[in-house]
Design an enzyme around this catalytic site. Structure first.
Site, PDB file in Angstrom:
ATOM      1  CG  HIS A   1     -15.933 -45.855  69.939  1.00  0.00           C
ATOM      2  ND1 HIS A   1     -14.785 -46.130  69.220  1.00  0.00           N
ATOM      3  CD2 HIS A   1     -15.517 -45.465  71.167  1.00  0.00           C
ATOM      4  CE1 HIS A   1     -13.730 -45.922  69.981  1.00  0.00           C
ATOM      5  NE2 HIS A   1     -14.145 -45.525  71.173  1.00  0.00           N
TER       6      HIS A   1
ATOM      7  N   GLY B   1      -1.534 -60.420  56.877  1.00  0.00           N
ATOM      8  CA  GLY B   1      -2.778 -60.678  56.172  1.00  0.00           C
ATOM      9  C   GLY B   1      -2.893 -59.986  54.830  1.00  0.00           C
TER      10      GLY B   1
ATOM     11  NE  ARG C   1      -1.363 -53.653  50.315  1.00  0.00           N
ATOM     12  CZ  ARG C   1      -0.539 -53.164  49.387  1.00  0.00           C
ATOM     13  NH1 ARG C   1       0.538 -53.868  49.064  1.00  0.00           N
ATOM     14  NH2 ARG C   1      -0.780 -52.037  48.767  1.00  0.00           N
TER      15      ARG C   1
ATOM     16  CG  HIS D   1     -13.037 -60.466  57.133  1.00  0.00           C
ATOM     17  ND1 HIS D   1     -14.408 -60.408  57.259  1.00  0.00           N
ATOM     18  CD2 HIS D   1     -12.692 -61.778  57.305  1.00  0.00           C
ATOM     19  CE1 HIS D   1     -14.876 -61.612  57.505  1.00  0.00           C
ATOM     20  NE2 HIS D   1     -13.859 -62.466  57.535  1.00  0.00           N
TER      21      HIS D   1
ATOM     22  N   GLY E   1     -13.670 -56.210  58.368  1.00  0.00           N
ATOM     23  CA  GLY E   1     -12.708 -55.121  58.245  1.00  0.00           C
ATOM     24  C   GLY E   1     -11.288 -55.541  58.535  1.00  0.00           C
TER      25      GLY E   1
END
Length: 323
Positions: free
Chosen positions: A104, A185, A187, A190, A194
């Site tokens: 997925h 958050g 630019r 994470h 992600g």
């Protein structure tokens, strides 16, 4: 869009009541990029319920081929935000997309979190919750968050597929484009989690149709025939997925308005297209929870019922008498 292999709920004796008044109940359906480690999936569900007082887990569905789990929670607004923040924190600690593999598409460890009005709540209420959660996740975890569907800040972000395009592996390059700066958050992605997509939407039906072949190209051609973006049905999103554990392929479908595009119409189209390729439909499945009206519509079609079956459903009558 997900194939079902496991379903479990956390027991609760009550539905949130709002302190005696009719509660504004909202459904929240986080999709998490983990479907193989049952202990992790269980821990995520527990983290959410623990963090959100009164929040109830209605359903949990996991799939190993997709490597994805879908949870269905029910609760009131502020509690749901707390529950989702708890779930995301647990997911970021347990899931590393740098090593994650699955059929997925995914952008984040917690890929998408939609809010859906159920009773006494509106789309505007869900949009407000999506924005509150987005800011909370960004502030608490340094997680980039995009808003989608009814909460989208730009028209091109209404469609989840547009945001998810490029997936985790292409996220850093995508975010370097000012047009794809997150709504909340940093630019940059994470490092292991992600980004997360949060939004508000109407109820949808996640519906998968499994084919008696291992040829992914056939499933992809059929998905193209039924999905709206390539000329199919207006309220259908679809893709072909390979189910390695079953030696089959699947047309994995999200039906965003089952009243205007009913399940039976999509099923018959997929079956007809499959027959053109000499392939049989071997089964279908619904992921997560589904409105009763969607199933009654299919039953009415195939049974050739001459009247709306809703008033004849025993459980509906019981609920009417008990409410």
């Amino acid at each position: 869009m997900l194939a079902r292999t496991a379903r479990r709920g956390l027991r609760s004796d009550t539905i949130p009541s709002g302190g005696g008044a009719m509660a504004a109940l909202i459904e929240c359906i986080p999709n998490v990029s983990e479907g193989r480690r049952a202990d992790v999936v269980t821990a995520l569900a527990e983290a959410a319920v623990k963090a959100g007082p009164g929040v109830v887990l209605l359903d949990r569905t996991s799939d190993a081929d997709h490597n994805r789990s879908v949870f269905t929670f029910l609760g009131e607004g502020e509690a749901l935000v707390s529950a989702m923040a708890g779930l995301v924190g647990a997911a970021l600690a347990a899931i590393d997309l740098r090593t994650h593999k699955g059929a997925h598409p995914r952008l984040g460890a917690v890929d998408v979190i939609p809010f859906v009005p159920v009773r006494g709540a509106t789309s505007a209420d869900c949009v407000a919750l999506a924005k509150t959660l987005g800011k909370t996740l960004a502030d608490r975890y340094g997680l980039p968050v995009y808003l989608y569907e009814d909460a989208a800040s730009h028209p091109e972000r209404q469609n989840l597929a547009n945001i998810r395009k490029g997936e985790f592996e292409g996220l850093a390059a995508k975010m370097a484009d000012p047009a794809w700066a997150p709504d909340f958050g940093p630019r940059t992605p994470h490092v292991s989690g992600g980004a997360t997509v949060v939004g508000a939407r109407a109820p949808l039906v996640a519906y998968n149709i499994n084919l008696g072949t291992a040829d992914l190209a056939i499933a992809e051609r059929i998905a193209k025939a039924v999905r709206h973006l390539s000329g199919g049905y207006r309220f259908v999103k679809a893709m072909g997925v390979k189910l390695d554990a079953r030696g089959q392929v699947q047309v994995s479908i999200n039906m965003t308005n089952f009243e205007k595009t009913p399940l039976h119409r999509v099923f018959e189209t997929v079956r007809s297209e499959a027959e053109r390729h000499g392939v049989a439909v071997v089964g279908s499945e619904i992921v997560g929870l589904v409105p009763l009206a969607a199933l009654l519509s299919a039953a009415s079609h195939y049974l050739r019922l001459e009247a709306d079956p809703g008033p004849q459903v025993l459980e509906n009558k019981l609920l009417e008498r008990l409410s």
